[in-house]
Design a protein around this motif. Structure first.
Motif, PDB file in Angstrom:
ATOM      1  N   LEU A 223       0.829  -1.208   0.000  1.00 28.38           N
ATOM      2  CA  LEU A 223       0.000   0.000   0.000  1.00 28.38           C
ATOM      3  C   LEU A 223       0.861   1.256   0.000  1.00 28.38           C
ATOM      4  N   ASN A 224       1.866   1.307   0.855  1.00 27.63           N
ATOM      5  CA  ASN A 224       2.720   2.489   0.940  1.00 27.63           C
ATOM      6  C   ASN A 224       3.512   2.712  -0.337  1.00 27.63           C
ATOM      7  N   TYR A 225       3.940   1.623  -0.965  1.00 22.86           N
ATOM      8  CA  TYR A 225       4.728   1.776  -2.192  1.00 22.86           C
ATOM      9  C   TYR A 225       3.858   2.304  -3.331  1.00 22.86           C
ATOM     10  N   ILE A 226       2.679   1.734  -3.493  1.00 21.85           N
ATOM     11  CA  ILE A 226       1.763   2.205  -4.540  1.00 21.85           C
ATOM     12  C   ILE A 226       1.358   3.646  -4.278  1.00 21.85           C
ATOM     13  N   LYS A 227       1.114   3.976  -3.033  1.00 20.70           N
ATOM     14  CA  LYS A 227       0.731   5.348  -2.671  1.00 20.70           C
ATOM     15  C   LYS A 227       1.849   6.327  -2.993  1.00 20.70           C
ATOM     16  N   GLY A 228       3.082   5.954  -2.660  1.00 18.09           N
ATOM     17  CA  GLY A 228       4.218   6.820  -2.960  1.00 18.09           C
ATOM     18  C   GLY A 228       4.443   6.976  -4.451  1.00 18.09           C
ATOM     19  N   PHE A 229       4.246   5.899  -5.200  1.00 23.70           N
ATOM     20  CA  PHE A 229       4.449   5.947  -6.647  1.00 23.70           C
ATOM     21  C   PHE A 229       3.401   6.818  -7.333  1.00 23.70           C
ATOM     22  N   LEU A 230       2.143   6.674  -6.944  1.00 22.62           N
ATOM     23  CA  LEU A 230       1.054   7.397  -7.602  1.00 22.62           C
ATOM     24  C   LEU A 230       0.934   8.841  -7.119  1.00 22.62           C
ATOM     25  N   GLY A 231       1.349   9.121  -5.916  1.00 22.82           N
ATOM     26  CA  GLY A 231       1.256  10.486  -5.408  1.00 22.82           C
ATOM     27  C   GLY A 231      -0.171  11.000  -5.447  1.00 22.82           C
ATOM     28  N   GLY A 232      -0.380  12.115  -6.141  1.00 22.86           N
ATOM     29  CA  GLY A 232      -1.704  12.717  -6.231  1.00 22.86           C
ATOM     30  C   GLY A 232      -2.718  11.882  -6.980  1.00 22.86           C
ATOM     31  N   GLY A 233      -2.278  10.883  -7.711  1.00 24.73           N
ATOM     32  CA  GLY A 233      -3.198  10.016  -8.449  1.00 24.73           C
ATOM     33  C   GLY A 233      -3.641   8.794  -7.669  1.00 24.73           C
ATOM     34  N   PHE A 234      -3.233   8.703  -6.395  1.00 21.49           N
ATOM     35  CA  PHE A 234      -3.511   7.502  -5.602  1.00 21.49           C
ATOM     36  C   PHE A 234      -5.007   7.239  -5.456  1.00 21.49           C
ATOM     37  N   ILE A 235      -5.762   8.241  -5.020  1.00 24.28           N
ATOM     38  CA  ILE A 235      -7.191   8.045  -4.778  1.00 24.28           C
ATOM     39  C   ILE A 235      -7.911   7.681  -6.075  1.00 24.28           C
ATOM     40  N   LYS A 236      -7.583   8.375  -7.156  1.00 19.94           N
ATOM     41  CA  LYS A 236      -8.214   8.110  -8.456  1.00 19.94           C
ATOM     42  C   LYS A 236      -8.013   6.659  -8.869  1.00 19.94           C
ATOM     43  N   HIS A 237      -6.789   6.187  -8.781  1.00 22.79           N
ATOM     44  CA  HIS A 237      -6.504   4.814  -9.187  1.00 22.79           C
ATOM     45  C   HIS A 237      -7.129   3.800  -8.233  1.00 22.79           C
ATOM     46  N   MET A 238      -7.105   4.095  -6.946  1.00 24.90           N
ATOM     47  CA  MET A 238      -7.701   3.169  -5.996  1.00 24.90           C
ATOM     48  C   MET A 238      -9.207   3.077  -6.172  1.00 24.90           C
ATOM     49  N   GLN A 239      -9.825   4.128  -6.672  1.00 24.50           N
ATOM     50  CA  GLN A 239     -11.266   4.113  -6.905  1.00 24.50           C
ATOM     51  C   GLN A 239     -11.633   3.395  -8.196  1.00 24.50           C
ATOM     52  N   GLU A 240     -10.779   3.498  -9.222  1.00 27.73           N
ATOM     53  CA  GLU A 240     -11.172   3.037 -10.553  1.00 27.73           C
ATOM     54  C   GLU A 240     -10.302   1.944 -11.158  1.00 27.73           C
ATOM     55  N   ASN A 241      -9.145   1.681 -10.576  1.00 28.49           N
ATOM     56  CA  ASN A 241      -8.226   0.705 -11.165  1.00 28.49           C
ATOM     57  C   ASN A 241      -8.575  -0.700 -10.682  1.00 28.49           C
ATOM     58  N   GLU A 242      -9.103  -1.520 -11.576  1.00 32.91           N
ATOM     59  CA  GLU A 242      -9.569  -2.860 -11.199  1.00 32.91           C
ATOM     60  C   GLU A 242      -8.423  -3.772 -10.757  1.00 32.91           C
ATOM     61  N   PHE A 243      -7.241  -3.548 -11.303  1.00 27.46           N
ATOM     62  CA  PHE A 243      -6.098  -4.349 -10.864  1.00 27.46           C
ATOM     63  C   PHE A 243      -5.815  -4.104  -9.382  1.00 27.46           C
ATOM     64  N   LEU A 244      -5.844  -2.835  -8.965  1.00 29.24           N
ATOM     65  CA  LEU A 244      -5.606  -2.513  -7.564  1.00 29.24           C
ATOM     66  C   LEU A 244      -6.754  -2.999  -6.680  1.00 29.24           C
ATOM     67  N   HIS A 245      -7.975  -3.006  -7.218  1.00 27.22           N
ATOM     68  CA  HIS A 245      -9.099  -3.571  -6.471  1.00 27.22           C
ATOM     69  C   HIS A 245      -8.829  -5.046  -6.166  1.00 27.22           C
ATOM     70  N   GLU A 246      -8.320  -5.752  -7.143  1.00 26.88           N
ATOM     71  CA  GLU A 246      -8.032  -7.176  -6.971  1.00 26.88           C
ATOM     72  C   GLU A 246      -6.885  -7.381  -5.989  1.00 26.88           C
ATOM     73  N   VAL A 247      -5.852  -6.556  -6.094  1.00 26.12           N
ATOM     74  CA  VAL A 247      -4.690  -6.682  -5.213  1.00 26.12           C
ATOM     75  C   VAL A 247      -5.083  -6.483  -3.755  1.00 26.12           C
ATOM     76  N   PHE A 248      -5.849  -5.424  -3.498  1.00 23.45           N
ATOM     77  CA  PHE A 248      -6.173  -5.070  -2.118  1.00 23.45           C
ATOM     78  C   PHE A 248      -7.541  -5.564  -1.664  1.00 23.45           C
ATOM     79  N   SER A 249      -8.212  -6.344  -2.514  1.00 25.39           N
ATOM     80  CA  SER A 249      -9.503  -6.938  -2.158  1.00 25.39           C
ATOM     81  C   SER A 249     -10.513  -5.899  -1.676  1.00 25.39           C
ATOM     82  N   ILE A 250     -10.678  -4.848  -2.475  1.00 26.03           N
ATOM     83  CA  ILE A 250     -11.645  -3.810  -2.138  1.00 26.03           C
ATOM     84  C   ILE A 250     -12.580  -3.583  -3.316  1.00 26.03           C
TER      85      ILE A 250
END
Length: 431
Positions: free
Chosen positions: A347-374
């Motif tokens: 979580l911390n690594y993805i958050k650091g990599f995406l920066g300001g785009g973190f929330i957008k990707h966590m809301q809409e990126n299906e790959f990240l949904h699968e990774v974090f089971s959300i």
């Protein structure tokens, strides 16, 4: 007369109702059209930026790459990726090979974003396959810290998404490792890596380790890793200490300490190796305990000191009692909770990599949904929030990466507790 007025009021109410429904429908159509216009505008910006990557002037390519990174951070341009993934990848790789430090940094970041947006599948596998060699060559050159950090992040994220086979991921881990442990030729002089580079290397290596079963790793490649991380706990830089501490916590969590101390599963564990591992574990435990209570030195930044203390208190709690820290982040009305070091590091690594785009990707990126089971709640054009049953079933699937990591973690809890009680040798015999 009264009946006439009642009829007029009824007709007026019907007209008002029709008007309201009409306005609501018009508003939805306008919102839909606005969304499509925004998407078209971003597609247009990406097309123009991609064209600009073919020009000879470096400053124009840098501007184009910055616009591409911004576009991928603020949206998930799937249509663009579907049509022009290969073209964008090759132009980014050209920038990695021949561009300035700034251009290389932006290009490698764009490659990671491209893989993250493409998601698991053939495209991300191709991105990783094509990127490994150019990024490896770029890392071998003496460069600015920002360039090296971006190259490491681009490679790590690409491998996280596209590294289907364990051998692919371990190869990337070895490339990352060689930045601080280079294979030197007879006429090559070793250069001392900066704290920023060491932190980036350890963080990227740990991030990739979260996807690996420790028994698959080549023991010869990682025999000195625990000793190295232990030595980093003595460095002056707090970011280096924290990264090394989290890497050690991850290794202990997986229950593969002996793997990283020079013993493989099939070799058996000699009494000498057990003594060595116990001694190293005792040393790490004392280092962690000291760092969890370190007093502020001259010129120390209080925030950094508090972060270090909190991190190492969590690590100490884990090493002594097997308790992992729990964190929670709100994503689209849903809580994403981490309960293992593996989850927290991801979580911390993805958050650091995406920066300001973190929330957008966590809301809409299906790959990240699968990774974090959300399954973040989605807003319809009318403002209603809904999550489909299919989505719920998909994201609660026991096949998700994080659920697998959780299962592995739970399976190793008994071993960790036994290690803490001084029964390491008997545990090794059972394995």
């Amino acid at each position: 007369m009264g009946k006439q007025r009642a009829t007029q009021r009824k007709n007026a109410a019907m007209l008002d109702s029709d008007d309201t429904e009409s306005v609501s429908s018009d508003n939805n159509m306008m919102k839909s059209a606005a969304v499509e216009d925004v998407q078209c505008d971003k597609e247009s910006v990406l097309d123009e930026s991609l064209d600009a990557l073919f020009v000879k002037r470096g400053s124009l390519r840098v501007k184009a790459l910055a616009d591409i990174v911004e576009a991928f951070n603020t949206s998930l341009p799937h249509k663009f990726v579907e049509k022009k993934c290969a073209t964008l990848l090759h132009q980014c790789l050209n920038s990695v090979k021949r561009g300035s430090a700034k251009e290389t940094a932006l290009a490698s970041h764009a490659i990671g974003l491209l893989a993250l947006t493409a998601g698991e599948g053939e495209k991300s596998q191709e991105i990783l396959e094509e990127s490994v060699t150019p990024i490896f060559e770029a890392l071998r050159s003496r460069s600015e810290v920002s360039k090296i950090v971006s190259l490491l992040e681009g490679l790590a994220v690409s491998a996280f998404v596209g590294g289907i086979e364990p051998e692919e991921t371990e190869k990337c881990m070895q490339i990352v490792w060689q930045v601080v442990h280079p294979k030197l030729g007879p006429n090559v002089v070793a250069t001392k890596p900066s704290p920023g580079v060491i932190t980036a290397v350890v963080s990227a290596w740990s991030f990739l380790l979260t996807t690996m079963d420790g028994w698959i790793l080549d023991p010869k490649s990682w025999q000195e890793s625990v000793s190295y991380f232990s030595s980093l706990l003595e460095k002056d830089d707090r970011s280096v200490r924290i990264a090394a501490g989290e890497a050690l916590a991850l290794i202990y969590e997986r229950g593969h300490l002996e793997k990283f101390c020079g013993s493989s599963k099939g070799d058996g564990i000699s009494s000498r190796n057990v003594t060595h591992i116990q001694g190293l574990r005792s040393k790490v435990l004392n280092q962690v305990r000291d760092l969890s209570a370190e007093a502020g030195g001259k010129g120390s930044i209080k925030k950094d000191l508090n972060t270090q203390r909190n991190t190492f208190r969590d690590i100490l709690e884990f090493l002594e009692y097997g308790h992992t820290p729990e964190t929670s982040v709100k994503i689209g009305g849903e809580s994403l909770t981490t309960t293992t070091w593996s989850q927290l590091i991801q979580l911390n690594y993805i958050k650091g990599f995406l920066g300001g785009g973190f929330i957008k990707h966590m809301q809409e990126n299906e790959f990240l949904h699968e990774v974090f089971s959300i399954a973040p709640k989605k807003k319809s054009l009318s403002g209603a929030v809904h999550v489909s049953e299919a989505e719920k079933r998909m994201y609660r699937s026991p096949n998700s990466i994080m659920n697998k990591a959780r299962t592995q973690f739970l399976n190793k809890q008994r071993m960790i507790r036994d290690m803490n009680n001084g029964h390491l040798a008997s545990v090794m015999d059972e394995e």
